[in-house]
Write a protein that holds these residues in place. Structure first.
Motif, PDB file in Angstrom:
ATOM      1  N   ASP A   5       8.219  -2.491   9.033  1.00 34.17           N
ATOM      2  CA  ASP A   5       7.419  -3.146   7.996  1.00 34.17           C
ATOM      3  C   ASP A   5       8.024  -4.520   7.714  1.00 34.17           C
ATOM      4  O   ASP A   5       9.246  -4.689   7.828  1.00 34.17           O
ATOM      5  CB  ASP A   5       7.452  -2.315   6.697  1.00 34.17           C
ATOM      6  N   ARG A  28      -6.599   8.975  13.679  1.00 33.39           N
ATOM      7  CA  ARG A  28      -6.537   7.705  12.941  1.00 33.39           C
ATOM      8  C   ARG A  28      -5.286   6.925  13.361  1.00 33.39           C
ATOM      9  O   ARG A  28      -4.189   7.483  13.467  1.00 33.39           O
ATOM     10  CB  ARG A  28      -6.484   7.976  11.438  1.00 33.39           C
ATOM     11  N   ARG A  47       7.039   6.948  14.678  1.00 30.46           N
ATOM     12  CA  ARG A  47       5.714   7.506  14.370  1.00 30.46           C
ATOM     13  C   ARG A  47       5.409   8.631  15.344  1.00 30.46           C
ATOM     14  O   ARG A  47       5.662   8.511  16.546  1.00 30.46           O
ATOM     15  CB  ARG A  47       4.645   6.404  14.461  1.00 30.46           C
ATOM     16  N   ASN A  74       2.160   8.988  11.970  1.00 33.59           N
ATOM     17  CA  ASN A  74       2.994   8.217  11.047  1.00 33.59           C
ATOM     18  C   ASN A  74       4.417   8.781  11.052  1.00 33.59           C
ATOM     19  O   ASN A  74       4.693   9.790  11.711  1.00 33.59           O
ATOM     20  CB  ASN A  74       2.412   8.253   9.625  1.00 33.59           C
ATOM     21  N   LYS A 116       3.305  -6.723   1.964  1.00 36.38           N
ATOM     22  CA  LYS A 116       4.036  -6.040   3.022  1.00 36.38           C
ATOM     23  C   LYS A 116       3.043  -5.662   4.107  1.00 36.38           C
ATOM     24  O   LYS A 116       1.929  -5.229   3.800  1.00 36.38           O
ATOM     25  CB  LYS A 116       4.689  -4.791   2.409  1.00 36.38           C
ATOM     26  N   GLU A 170       0.002  -4.372  11.578  1.00 36.37           N
ATOM     27  CA  GLU A 170      -0.898  -5.101  10.694  1.00 36.37           C
ATOM     28  C   GLU A 170      -0.701  -6.621  10.804  1.00 36.37           C
ATOM     29  O   GLU A 170      -1.555  -7.395  10.397  1.00 36.37           O
ATOM     30  CB  GLU A 170      -0.691  -4.602   9.254  1.00 36.37           C
ATOM     31  N   ASN A 207       0.803  -1.229   0.000  1.00 36.12           N
ATOM     32  CA  ASN A 207       0.000   0.000   0.000  1.00 36.12           C
ATOM     33  C   ASN A 207       0.835   1.277   0.000  1.00 36.12           C
ATOM     34  O   ASN A 207       0.319   2.349   0.283  1.00 36.12           O
ATOM     35  CB  ASN A 207      -0.944   0.003   1.216  1.00 36.12           C
ATOM     36  N   SER A 224       5.795   8.895   5.187  1.00 30.72           N
ATOM     37  CA  SER A 224       4.380   8.636   4.898  1.00 30.72           C
ATOM     38  C   SER A 224       3.543   9.909   5.048  1.00 30.72           C
ATOM     39  O   SER A 224       2.585  10.124   4.299  1.00 30.72           O
ATOM     40  CB  SER A 224       3.828   7.525   5.785  1.00 30.72           C
TER      41      SER A 224
HETATM   42  C1  GCU Z   1       3.493   3.346   7.452  1.00 30.18           C
HETATM   43  C2  GCU Z   1       3.932   1.942   7.221  1.00 30.18           C
HETATM   44  C3  GCU Z   1       2.877   1.146   6.465  1.00 30.18           C
HETATM   45  C4  GCU Z   1       1.511   1.296   7.107  1.00 30.18           C
HETATM   46  C5  GCU Z   1       1.154   2.758   7.250  1.00 30.18           C
HETATM   47  C6  GCU Z   1      -0.185   3.006   7.938  1.00 30.18           C
HETATM   48  O1  GCU Z   1       3.566   4.086   6.305  1.00 30.18           O
HETATM   49  O2  GCU Z   1       5.153   1.917   6.501  1.00 30.18           O
HETATM   50  O3  GCU Z   1       3.236  -0.210   6.431  1.00 30.18           O
HETATM   51  O4  GCU Z   1       0.543   0.633   6.363  1.00 30.18           O
HETATM   52  O5  GCU Z   1       2.166   3.383   7.977  1.00 30.18           O
HETATM   53  O6  GCU Z   1      -0.219   3.834   8.842  1.00 30.18           O
HETATM   54  O7  GCU Z   1      -1.183   2.404   7.566  1.00 30.18           O
END
Ligand code: GCU
Length: 329
Positions: free
Chosen positions: A238, A171, A151, A211, A91, A96, A36, A215
């Motif tokens: 990740d 979020r 983050r 984040n 990934k 997740e 993503n 990102s």
């Molecule tokens: C980061 C991370 C992603 C994740 C994303 C998120 O960018 O690298 O793997 O999906 O955060 O907050 O959804």
């Protein structure tokens, strides 16, 4: 009289021939990999390099086709597709992966890592290797880990301390741990897929998100949430994962090619990361972002009850202790 040895050699050669023929038949494979992240993201660049290496090293017999940008859905969907056999690789961030293996929740524990060196020592050392084995029984195998910095919160208005977060809707990659982080800070968590956060911010469905800098910038969230507070609450890596069915169906040689290319992609991604953070920060500032330096103490204090929760749960407490044990090596 010579019949016996002849028969014996025939019996031997038939299965041998069959094996080599069937190997030749499966040797040509194309692996589908969906994720993503943006094509400019360093994880995508590392995956791209890995795909090229796999193709070269296998003499063109193995290919990896990458579907970036969430075109096959978010990690929730792509992990499920992989489990169902519709996709070979994807990934997922540690958060997740958490629904599949609770051990990964340890990365959501705020301020667990002393510094970047501690984080990398865990990720690429024996603890990280052991962690990566935790999904083996869930239908997929983790073959590479990528750093993702720290983050931090960003919002439409400045957050200088947890007091400013009271009543905000933030979020998160929703897990029991990340939801609790938000609640302990007086805000409420919102489950929104990564690809829909921009619109949610724009329409005021949420007040903020969290984040790393790449990102924040690459998703253009910066356009709709101008204040990035450097509280650096978590370091969530990740992971690159492959379906067990695909992995187990490969020859040792094929697995060796992928393992080596995946390892090289980790090294390459780490090399690119720090520069990408600086670049994203600068670009975000050009677009009007304000980066706020904060005292982390009130955040650390507000979030400390999570440590008690982890200590009470034996399945995650051991991981917390293992990681803490790597702090001063
Ligand atoms: C980061 C991370 C992603 C994740 C994303 C998120 O960018 O690298 O793997 O999906 O955060 O907050 O959804």
């Amino acid at each position: 009289m010579k019949l016996k040895p002849l028969l014996a050699s025939l019996c031997l050669s038939v299965p041998l021939m069959m094996t080599s023929m069937s190997t030749a038949a499966v040797e040509k494979i194309t692996l589908k990999l969906a994720h993503n992240l943006d094509q400019e993201h360093v994880v995508h660049k590392a995956l791209d390099q890995m795909a090229k290496e796999i193709q070269e090293e296998s003499g063109g017999k193995m290919r990896v086709r990458i579907y970036p940008n969430g075109q096959m859905g978010g990690p929730r969907e792509t992990i499920e597709m992989m489990q169902n056999g519709a996709l070979d690789m994807t990934k997922g961030s540690a958060s997740e992966m958490e629904p599949f293996a609770s051990a990964f929740s340890v990365f959501s524990l705020p301020y667990l890592f002393k510094d970047d060196a501690h984080f990398k020592r865990v990720l690429y050392g024996p603890v990280g290797q052991e962690l990566m084995k935790q999904t083996d029984s869930k239908g997929f195998v983790a073959i590479a880990a990528y750093v993702a910095g720290t983050r931090s919160f960003y919002a439409k208005k400045p957050i200088n301390s947890p007091a400013d977060m009271k009543g905000m809707k933030i979020r998160v990659v929703s897990t029991p741990t990340t939801n609790k982080i938000i609640e302990l800070l007086g805000a409420s968590p919102a489950l929104i897929p990564f690809g829909e956060v921009y619109t949610a911010l724009q329409q005021g469905v949420i007040d903020g998100a969290e984040n790393n800098e790449p990102s924040y910038y690459q998703t253009r969230h910066v356009e709709v949430a101008k204040f990035y507070t450097e509280d650096q609450h978590t370091s969530v890596p990740d992971y690159l994962v492959i379906a067990s069915k695909v992995w187990n169906g490969m020859s040792d040689e094929q697995r060796a090619i992928i393992t080596k290319a995946a390892r090289n992609s980790e090294v390459y991604q780490q090399k690119l990361w720090d520069e990408e953070v600086t670049n994203s920060r600068n670009k975000a500032q050009e677009l009007g972002a304000t980066f706020i330096t904060v005292d982390k103490t009130p955040f650390r204090e507000a979030l400390s009850p999570l440590y008690d929760d982890f200590r009470k749960d034996a399945s995650v407490a051991e991981w917390m202790t293992k990681i803490e044990g790597e702090a001063n090596k």
